[in-house]
Structure formats: structure tokens, C-alpha cells
Design an enzyme around this catalytic site. Structure first.
Site, PDB file in Angstrom:
ATOM      1  N   ARG A 274       1.702 -13.480   4.618  1.00 40.42           N
ATOM      2  CA  ARG A 274       1.996 -15.341   4.069  1.00 40.42           C
ATOM      3  C   ARG A 274       0.537 -16.409   4.435  1.00 40.42           C
ATOM      4  O   ARG A 274       0.976 -17.560   3.730  1.00 40.42           O
ATOM      5  CB  ARG A 274       3.182 -15.432   5.289  1.00 40.42           C
ATOM      6  CG  ARG A 274       4.131 -14.567   4.105  1.00 40.42           C
ATOM      7  CD  ARG A 274       5.967 -14.212   5.669  1.00 40.42           C
ATOM      8  NE  ARG A 274       5.032 -13.344   6.794  1.00 40.42           N
ATOM      9  CZ  ARG A 274       6.213 -13.105   7.671  1.00 40.42           C
ATOM     10  NH1 ARG A 274       6.765 -13.223   7.598  1.00 40.42           N
ATOM     11  NH2 ARG A 274       5.487 -11.744   8.112  1.00 40.42           N
TER      12      ARG A 274
ATOM     13  N   LYS B  47       2.719   3.993   4.661  1.00 39.84           N
ATOM     14  CA  LYS B  47       2.851   4.604   6.325  1.00 39.84           C
ATOM     15  C   LYS B  47       3.434   6.353   5.997  1.00 39.84           C
ATOM     16  O   LYS B  47       4.602   6.775   6.497  1.00 39.84           O
ATOM     17  CB  LYS B  47       3.571   3.526   6.375  1.00 39.84           C
ATOM     18  CG  LYS B  47       3.088   2.506   6.929  1.00 39.84           C
ATOM     19  CD  LYS B  47       3.891   1.870   8.030  1.00 39.84           C
ATOM     20  CE  LYS B  47       3.025   0.412   8.111  1.00 39.84           C
ATOM     21  NZ  LYS B  47       3.098  -0.535   6.801  1.00 39.84           N
TER      22      LYS B  47
ATOM     23  N   ASP C 132      -0.244   0.847   1.581  1.00 37.48           N
ATOM     24  CA  ASP C 132      -0.169   0.720   3.176  1.00 37.48           C
ATOM     25  C   ASP C 132       1.907   1.667   3.176  1.00 37.48           C
ATOM     26  O   ASP C 132       2.774   0.663   3.006  1.00 37.48           O
ATOM     27  CB  ASP C 132       0.145  -0.605   3.721  1.00 37.48           C
ATOM     28  CG  ASP C 132       1.050  -0.535   5.069  1.00 37.48           C
ATOM     29  OD1 ASP C 132       0.683   0.725   5.599  1.00 37.48           O
ATOM     30  OD2 ASP C 132       0.801  -1.541   5.108  1.00 37.48           O
TER      31      ASP C 132
ATOM     32  N   ASP D 128       5.811  12.686   7.619  1.00 37.25           N
ATOM     33  CA  ASP D 128       6.439  13.892   6.706  1.00 37.25           C
ATOM     34  C   ASP D 128       5.386  15.183   7.203  1.00 37.25           C
ATOM     35  O   ASP D 128       5.076  15.113   8.223  1.00 37.25           O
ATOM     36  CB  ASP D 128       6.914  14.169   5.253  1.00 37.25           C
ATOM     37  CG  ASP D 128       7.434  14.459   4.957  1.00 37.25           C
ATOM     38  OD1 ASP D 128       8.107  15.720   4.936  1.00 37.25           O
ATOM     39  OD2 ASP D 128       9.258  13.787   4.446  1.00 37.25           O
TER      40      ASP D 128
ATOM     41  N   LYS E 143      -3.191  -4.914  -1.042  1.00 41.57           N
ATOM     42  CA  LYS E 143      -2.523  -4.367   0.005  1.00 41.57           C
ATOM     43  C   LYS E 143      -1.457  -4.436  -0.952  1.00 41.57           C
ATOM     44  O   LYS E 143      -0.279  -5.399  -0.636  1.00 41.57           O
ATOM     45  CB  LYS E 143      -2.179  -4.898   1.223  1.00 41.57           C
ATOM     46  CG  LYS E 143      -1.200  -3.593   2.379  1.00 41.57           C
ATOM     47  CD  LYS E 143      -0.590  -3.568   3.819  1.00 41.57           C
ATOM     48  CE  LYS E 143       0.563  -5.387   3.520  1.00 41.57           C
ATOM     49  NZ  LYS E 143       1.450  -4.337   3.576  1.00 41.57           N
TER      50      LYS E 143
ATOM     51  N   THR F  46       2.741  -3.141  14.644  1.00 45.74           N
ATOM     52  CA  THR F  46       2.840  -4.596  15.529  1.00 45.74           C
ATOM     53  C   THR F  46       4.035  -5.556  15.415  1.00 45.74           C
ATOM     54  O   THR F  46       4.369  -6.679  16.406  1.00 45.74           O
ATOM     55  CB  THR F  46       1.944  -6.088  14.850  1.00 45.74           C
ATOM     56  OG1 THR F  46       2.224  -5.609  12.490  1.00 45.74           O
ATOM     57  CG2 THR F  46       0.368  -4.873  14.274  1.00 45.74           C
TER      58      THR F  46
END
Length: 251
Positions: free
Chosen positions: A230, A76, A74, A79, A47, A138
Site C-alpha cells: 500500500r 501459501k 504468494d 496441504d 507479488k 506478520t
């Protein structure tokens, strides 16, 4: 179309399991991200988020694809319809195979984004990407969402509403918390994609994610792919951590 190859290595997990896990390259400088992705055995998907994209530029997508990797871009997008269409057209032309847009941009913008993605892929001979609509990030907790944005709808009501809006606009899937996967899968069977961040293997720190679940549990609930950052990228042995996550899906 670019022809890419990736070194085949012997692994203790199946290729199908590896295809289900997207490793987030968040927090890495471009050179770090490329070095990391090149050394994780069996890695299929990565990603690229806002931080890496802003620092490295669009060429990082090509560089990762040259390693034989598939890219989840990613960014997002949120607009007006014309801008959403243009952004998704460009992203698809880069070869990104998953691209995020915000569901709350509305149906006109989502339809324009989908049309732009198809056009961008076809114009450059790439695979048509799957657009993923972001429902509720999230990191949000329900009381915070209601307090700060003055949204009376609870997360349990808002997520399926935005997912349905996206599906009706022709979007191929959603990004959602693993806690919402089962309910969404009941409403939206495959091939509608449900991609879930907030995945934390047993013993991993939760960090800034508020709604989390383990890898096997998320897949059992109906997730299509899992985004894990992570717990893999900051592990002492990243290949081992990736293998452990993959193995969890084979139980």
C-alpha cells in the site's frame, strides 16, 4: 522459455535496489494490476497473492512476465505432501520465481514441495524457483497467537524453529517479520533468502501489520528482499513512491 523485455527507463536509484523490492498487487482487480505494474518505472518484482490469483487465474503470471517482470506467487500452500508437490510443480511451470509454502505443513510436505518445484521448472525450461516457508504471519501478535491457537511457544521461539525445519527440508528461504530477520540471518547465512513483508516507509500507515520496520532498517538487519504494498500502490505517484523506497536502500 518465454523471452521477455521491459522498457528501460532512467531512474534515480540503482537496479540492485529495485531488485530488492517486491511490490504487492494486493487488492487490485486483474486489469488494475496489469496497468499498475506496466507504469511503475524501474519495477522488477511483483507479488501475486490469493485474491488476485483467484480472480485472474494462472494466466496473470504469464501476463506479468510478458511485461518483463519477475513474479512472487504468494499462495501459501499448506496441504498433504502429494498436493504440495503438485501445486508447486504447477506454480514453477508458470514461471513464478518465488513461491510460498507454510512451514507448519511439516518436513515431508516441504521436501515434496521442493521436489515438485524443481520438476515443474525443468519440464518447462523455467528457472528453478526459490520456495519460501511462511513461519508466523506478520499479522499475528504473540498474545493472540497463544490465546487463539493455544500455542505456548512465543513468536521468538516459534519462528526460528520453523525456519530450521524448512532449511533442513531443503527450502530456499523464509518469509518472516522484519523484527525476526537479524536472529534468522545469524542462523541462516546467504544464500538462504529472508523475504520480509511488514515494511513501512517513514510516515506510512501500519494498517493490518503488527510487526513492522522501515526499508533501510530491514535490509541492514539481513533481509534479502522487501515486500511493500500500500505505501506504493496507494500513493498518488506510485513511481515516485517506489523510487523513494529504492533510494532508502542506497543510503
Amino acid at each position: 522459455m518465454r523471452v521477455v523485455r521491459r522498457r528501460i527507463v532512467a531512474t534515480s536509484f540503482s537496479a540492485e535496489a529495485a531488485e530488492r523490492i517486491i511490490v504487492a498487487l494486493d487488492g487490485m482487480a486483474p486489469d488494475q494490476a496489469l496497468a499498475f505494474s506496466a507504469q511503475v518505472e524501474g519495477l522488477c518484482w511483483v507479488k501475486v497473492g490469493l485474491e488476485l490469483f483467484v480472480q485472474a487465474g494462472p494466466e496473470v503470471v504469464a501476463q506479468l512476465r510478458d511485461q518483463g517482470l519477475r513474479v512472487f506467487l504468494d499462495l501459501k500452500f499448506h496441504d498433504i505432501p502429494a498436493t504440495m508437490a503438485g501445486a508447486c510443480r504447477r506454480a514453477a511451470a508458470l514461471g513464478a520465481e518465488l513461491i510460498t509454502v507454510h512451514a507448519c505443513a511439516g518436513s515431508d510436505a516441504l521436501k515434496a514441495a521442493q521436489a515438485g518445484a524443481v520438476e515443474g521448472a525443468q519440464s518447462t525450461g523455467q528457472r528453478v524457483p526459490t520456495l519460501l516457508a511462511v513461519t508466523v504471519l506478520t499479522s499475528w501478535e504473540e498474545q493472540q497467537l497463544q490465546r487463539e491457537l493455544d500455542i505456548s511457544q512465543g513468536i521468538a521461539e516459534r519462528v526460528p524453529r520453523l525456519a530450521q525445519l524448512s532449511a533442513s527440508a531443503g527450502i530456499g528461504g523464509c518469509v518472516c517479520s522484519p523484527l525476526e530477520v537479524a536472529a534468522l540471518r545469524a542462523q541462516h547465512p546467504e544464500p538462504f533468502a529472508l523475504v520480509t513483508p511488514g515494511i513501512r516507509p517513514k510516515g506510512a500507515a501500519v494498517g493490518d501489520q503488527a510487526r513492522v520496520m522501515g526499508p533501510a532498517e530491514a535490509m541492514a538487519a539481513g533481509a534479502s528482499k522487501l515486500v511493500i504494498g500500500r505505501p506504493i500502490t496507494q500513493a498518488e505517484n506510485s513511481s515516485g513512491a517506489f523510487a523513494t523506497c529504492c533510494a532508502a536502500l542506497m543510503v
